[in-house]
Design a protein around this motif. Structure first.
Motif, PDB file in Angstrom:
ATOM      1  N   ALA A 189      13.391 -97.991  19.520  1.00  0.00           N
ATOM      2  CA  ALA A 189      12.045 -98.318  19.059  1.00  0.00           C
ATOM      3  C   ALA A 189      11.724 -97.520  17.802  1.00  0.00           C
ATOM      4  N   TYR A 190      10.975 -98.126  16.912  1.00  0.00           N
ATOM      5  CA  TYR A 190      10.420 -97.469  15.724  1.00  0.00           C
ATOM      6  C   TYR A 190      11.486 -96.709  14.914  1.00  0.00           C
TER       7      TYR A 190
ATOM      8  N   TYR B 102      23.051-103.202  19.145  1.00  0.00           N
ATOM      9  CA  TYR B 102      21.615-103.476  19.273  1.00  0.00           C
ATOM     10  C   TYR B 102      21.319-103.978  20.690  1.00  0.00           C
TER      11      TYR B 102
ATOM     12  N   ARG C 104       2.167 -98.146  20.580  1.00  0.00           N
ATOM     13  CA  ARG C 104       2.623 -98.849  21.790  1.00  0.00           C
ATOM     14  C   ARG C 104       1.433 -99.219  22.675  1.00  0.00           C
TER      15      ARG C 104
ATOM     16  N   LYS D  52      -0.442-102.257  21.424  1.00  0.00           N
ATOM     17  CA  LYS D  52       0.214-103.567  21.360  1.00  0.00           C
ATOM     18  C   LYS D  52       0.892-103.993  22.644  1.00  0.00           C
TER      19      LYS D  52
ATOM     20  N   VAL E  92       8.321-106.624  31.361  1.00  0.00           N
ATOM     21  CA  VAL E  92       9.560-105.846  31.131  1.00  0.00           C
ATOM     22  C   VAL E  92       9.751-105.565  29.635  1.00  0.00           C
TER      23      VAL E  92
ATOM     24  N   PHE F 151      12.889-111.123  24.849  1.00  0.00           N
ATOM     25  CA  PHE F 151      14.009-111.679  24.076  1.00  0.00           C
ATOM     26  C   PHE F 151      14.489-110.639  23.066  1.00  0.00           C
ATOM     27  N   LYS F 152      15.758-110.754  22.686  1.00  0.00           N
ATOM     28  CA  LYS F 152      16.275-109.908  21.615  1.00  0.00           C
ATOM     29  C   LYS F 152      15.856-110.517  20.276  1.00  0.00           C
TER      30      LYS F 152
ATOM     31  N   TYR G 284      14.587-108.260   8.853  1.00  0.00           N
ATOM     32  CA  TYR G 284      15.055-106.985   8.321  1.00  0.00           C
ATOM     33  C   TYR G 284      16.564-107.061   8.121  1.00  0.00           C
TER      34      TYR G 284
ATOM     35  N   ALA H 290      12.225-111.220  13.395  1.00  0.00           N
ATOM     36  CA  ALA H 290      11.282-110.764  14.424  1.00  0.00           C
ATOM     37  C   ALA H 290      10.985-111.954  15.344  1.00  0.00           C
TER      38      ALA H 290
ATOM     39  N   ASP I  34       5.058-116.220  18.089  1.00  0.00           N
ATOM     40  CA  ASP I  34       3.641-116.207  17.719  1.00  0.00           C
ATOM     41  C   ASP I  34       3.313-117.432  16.850  1.00  0.00           C
TER      42      ASP I  34
ATOM     43  N   ARG J 271       1.584-117.052  21.664  1.00  0.00           N
ATOM     44  CA  ARG J 271       0.914-115.777  21.976  1.00  0.00           C
ATOM     45  C   ARG J 271      -0.381-116.038  22.747  1.00  0.00           C
TER      46      ARG J 271
ATOM     47  N   ASP K  75      -1.254-109.688  22.593  1.00  0.00           N
ATOM     48  CA  ASP K  75      -1.084-108.879  21.383  1.00  0.00           C
ATOM     49  C   ASP K  75       0.356-108.776  20.909  1.00  0.00           C
TER      50      ASP K  75
ATOM     51  N   ALA L 127       3.827-111.298  21.181  1.00  0.00           N
ATOM     52  CA  ALA L 127       4.371-112.542  21.743  1.00  0.00           C
ATOM     53  C   ALA L 127       5.776-112.396  22.315  1.00  0.00           C
ATOM     54  N   LEU L 128       6.397-111.237  22.071  1.00  0.00           N
ATOM     55  CA  LEU L 128       7.757-111.023  22.584  1.00  0.00           C
ATOM     56  C   LEU L 128       7.734-110.570  24.051  1.00  0.00           C
TER      57      LEU L 128
HETATM   58  N1  EPU Z   1       4.880-109.996  15.237  1.00  0.00           N
HETATM   59  C1  EPU Z   1       3.983-111.026  15.142  1.00  0.00           C
HETATM   60  N2  EPU Z   1       3.416-111.494  16.295  1.00  0.00           N
HETATM   61  C2  EPU Z   1       3.707-110.984  17.506  1.00  0.00           C
HETATM   62  C3  EPU Z   1       4.627-109.934  17.610  1.00  0.00           C
HETATM   63  C4  EPU Z   1       5.208-109.453  16.451  1.00  0.00           C
HETATM   64  O1  EPU Z   1       3.707-111.517  14.064  1.00  0.00           O
HETATM   65  O2  EPU Z   1       3.148-111.467  18.489  1.00  0.00           O
HETATM   66  C5  EPU Z   1       5.460-109.442  14.004  1.00  0.00           C
HETATM   67  C6  EPU Z   1       4.858-108.066  13.678  1.00  0.00           C
HETATM   68  O3  EPU Z   1       3.680-108.166  12.974  1.00  0.00           O
HETATM   69  C7  EPU Z   1       5.963-107.420  12.901  1.00  0.00           C
HETATM   70  C8  EPU Z   1       7.215-108.017  13.506  1.00  0.00           C
HETATM   71  O4  EPU Z   1       6.832-109.194  14.178  1.00  0.00           O
HETATM   72  O5  EPU Z   1       5.881-107.789  11.562  1.00  0.00           O
HETATM   73  C9  EPU Z   1       7.952-107.061  14.438  1.00  0.00           C
HETATM   74  O6  EPU Z   1       7.059-106.665  15.483  1.00  0.00           O
HETATM   75  P1  EPU Z   1       7.139-105.211  16.156  1.00  0.00           P
HETATM   76  O7  EPU Z   1       7.174-104.152  15.122  1.00  0.00           O
HETATM   77  O8  EPU Z   1       6.078-105.146  17.192  1.00  0.00           O
HETATM   78  O9  EPU Z   1       8.576-105.158  16.818  1.00  0.00           O
HETATM   79  P2  EPU Z   1       9.431-106.233  17.613  1.00  0.00           P
HETATM   80  O10 EPU Z   1      10.567-106.653  16.754  1.00  0.00           O
HETATM   81  O11 EPU Z   1       8.560-107.298  18.155  1.00  0.00           O
HETATM   82  C10 EPU Z   1      11.036-104.397  18.553  1.00  0.00           C
HETATM   83  C11 EPU Z   1      11.637-104.033  19.887  1.00  0.00           C
HETATM   84  C12 EPU Z   1      10.624-103.297  20.739  1.00  0.00           C
HETATM   85  C13 EPU Z   1      10.204-102.023  19.996  1.00  0.00           C
HETATM   86  C14 EPU Z   1       9.627-102.436  18.626  1.00  0.00           C
HETATM   87  C15 EPU Z   1       9.335-101.222  17.771  1.00  0.00           C
HETATM   88  C16 EPU Z   1      13.324-105.695  20.393  1.00  0.00           C
HETATM   89  C17 EPU Z   1      13.703-106.871  21.234  1.00  0.00           C
HETATM   90  N3  EPU Z   1      12.084-105.218  20.578  1.00  0.00           N
HETATM   91  O12 EPU Z   1       9.979-105.312  18.815  1.00  0.00           O
HETATM   92  O13 EPU Z   1      11.281-102.905  21.943  1.00  0.00           O
HETATM   93  O14 EPU Z   1       9.247-101.296  20.715  1.00  0.00           O
HETATM   94  O15 EPU Z   1      10.584-103.212  17.904  1.00  0.00           O
HETATM   95  O16 EPU Z   1      10.533-100.670  17.336  1.00  0.00           O
HETATM   96  O17 EPU Z   1      14.133-105.219  19.607  1.00  0.00           O
HETATM   97  C18 EPU Z   1      11.728-103.566  24.186  1.00  0.00           C
HETATM   98  O18 EPU Z   1      12.916-103.581  23.888  1.00  0.00           O
HETATM   99  O19 EPU Z   1      11.333-103.831  25.346  1.00  0.00           O
HETATM  100  C19 EPU Z   1      10.739-103.229  23.162  1.00  0.00           C
HETATM  101  C20 EPU Z   1       9.433-103.267  23.410  1.00  0.00           C
END
Ligand code: EPU
Length: 360
Positions: A143-144, A177, A244, A247, A257, A261-262, A284, A294, A300, A305, A317, A319-320
């Protein structure tokens, strides 16, 4: 050699409910459930299982940590082991690093807090990830901008078949990953009993992840001094917790959980094609010139969402994250996941892979 008969066998609970042991709160059961709090107990259980089977097939095994990365789509016809092995020990140190060996049953976030308190740096970006230490390497939690493998040294695991302990160093774990050898070739062959981390004595904060950067930039507009000096690890920890909490739903309040999805990886060409069709597409660069999209953004944009269908839905908040406020079955959750996958395939031509482990 080990003398299994002298080891303490934990209580075996028949027909046990797993509802409070999985963060999706799915109402599944296990044929047997046992809580295991030492390596010796684990060996004793494995020996019991072998003995019970005689010449037949031994019971299937499911190792459960915090239950925060599993979808129980059916009752489990085998033996669920709740891994509760505790312990945090410094086993080595030099001028720059400490090697901290941690029992697989320790709570992940409590470990991160412990490290913060003792100034063992590196894990601060991984604050508030639900689950146990032993489960963390299996999917290489991240994360992050930080992944577990960045601060991993080695792990100990017991082979289910033989009951013997084996160590896996970083190379042997084949981290990727949200991936490791324990999701691939070694799936269901070992139970992780401890993880050793190599942590820094001097902080080396990572705060380039967009959401984190944005958080600090906002704070600096509000008069805080980010930009002059890198933020302290404590501030990174606080920032991650704050992002965290804003969101991601707390599984104790709304069962989930985390990411369901990945994030899919596509070629540069696919990315450019998608970009032309979909303004604002989020991606990225990763290794080999590929792009990680993403998935949250795709889901979303596709309008999911906040979607709610009977007892299951998509978090409002993020959609994943699929949520299960009505404590529906795992099968119902998978049905919703399938609808989302089909829709994303149809709209973007992208295949979404489910991230948690599915038992069906
Ligand atoms: N976004 C949207 N709408 C949404 C969700 C996301 O537009 O409903 C956009 C965000 O604005 C952002 C981008 O998608 O521009 C990425 O979103 P975010 O930074 O929240 O990260 P993510 O890719 O959705 C991943 C990990 C998370 C981890 C965060 C922060 C995976 C599958 N998920 O989420 O891990 O906390 O980055 O690093 O890689 C987990 O594995 O359970 C998990 C929560």
């Amino acid at each position: 050699m080990d003398n299994h008969s002298a080891m303490p066998l934990p209580t075996m609970m028949p027909s046990a409910s797993l509802q409070s042991l999985n963060t999706l709160a799915v109402p599944a059961t296990a044929a047997f459930l046992a809580r295991v709090s030492s390596v010796e107990q684990l060996r004793a259980v494995l020996a019991w299982r072998k003995q019970e089977a005689g010449q037949g097939d031994p019971l299937p095994i499911m190792a459960l940590g915090g239950g925060s990365n599993v979808v129980l789509a059916a009752d489990f016809p085998g033996l669920v082991l709740q891994i509760d092995i505790q312990g945090r020990d410094i086993i080595a140190e030099d001028d720059d690093y400490v090697w901290l060996k941690v029992g697989a049953g320790e709570n992940w976030h409590q470990l991160v807090e412990f490290c913060m308190n003792f100034h063992y740096w590196g894990l601060e970006n991984l604050a508030l990830i639900p689950g146990s230490v032993g489960a963390a390497p299996i999917q290489n939690i991240g994360a992050y901008g930080v992944e577990l493998c960045d601060y991993f040294s080695e792990l100990s695991a017991v082979e289910i078949k033989s009951g013997l302990s084996v160590n896996f160093d970083k190379t042997a774990c084949r981290f990727g990953y949200r991936d490791s050898i324990f999701k691939q070739q070694m799936k269901d062959r070992y139970i992780i009993t401890s993880v050793t981390f190599k942590l820094r004595k001097e902080p080396a904060v990572v705060c380039e992840y967009p959401a984190l950067k944005q958080f600090f930039e906002q704070q600096s507009e509000e008069g805080l001094e980010y930009g002059v000096e890198p933020p302290s690890p404590h501030r990174v920890f606080d920032a991650v917790c704050s992002i965290r909490q804003s969101k991601l739903p707390d599984p104790d309040v709304i069962p989930n959980v985390g990411s369901f999805f990945k994030n899919p990886v596509v070629t540069q060409e696919q990315y450019q094609n998608l970009q032309q069709q979909h303004e604002g597409l989020v991606g990225y660069p990763v290794e080999n010139g590929q792009i990680k999209l993403a998935a949250g953004w795709l889901i979303d944009q596709a309008g999911w969402r906040g979607y709610q269908q009977n007892s299951v839905g998509v978090h409002k908040d993020q959609a994943l994250v699929l949520v299960n406020p009505g404590h529906a079955s795992g099968a119902e959750i998978l049905l919703l996941a399938k609808k989302i996958q089909d829709d994303i395939k149809a709209k973007f031509g992208v295949v979404l892979e489910v991230e948690p482990r599915i038992y069906q």
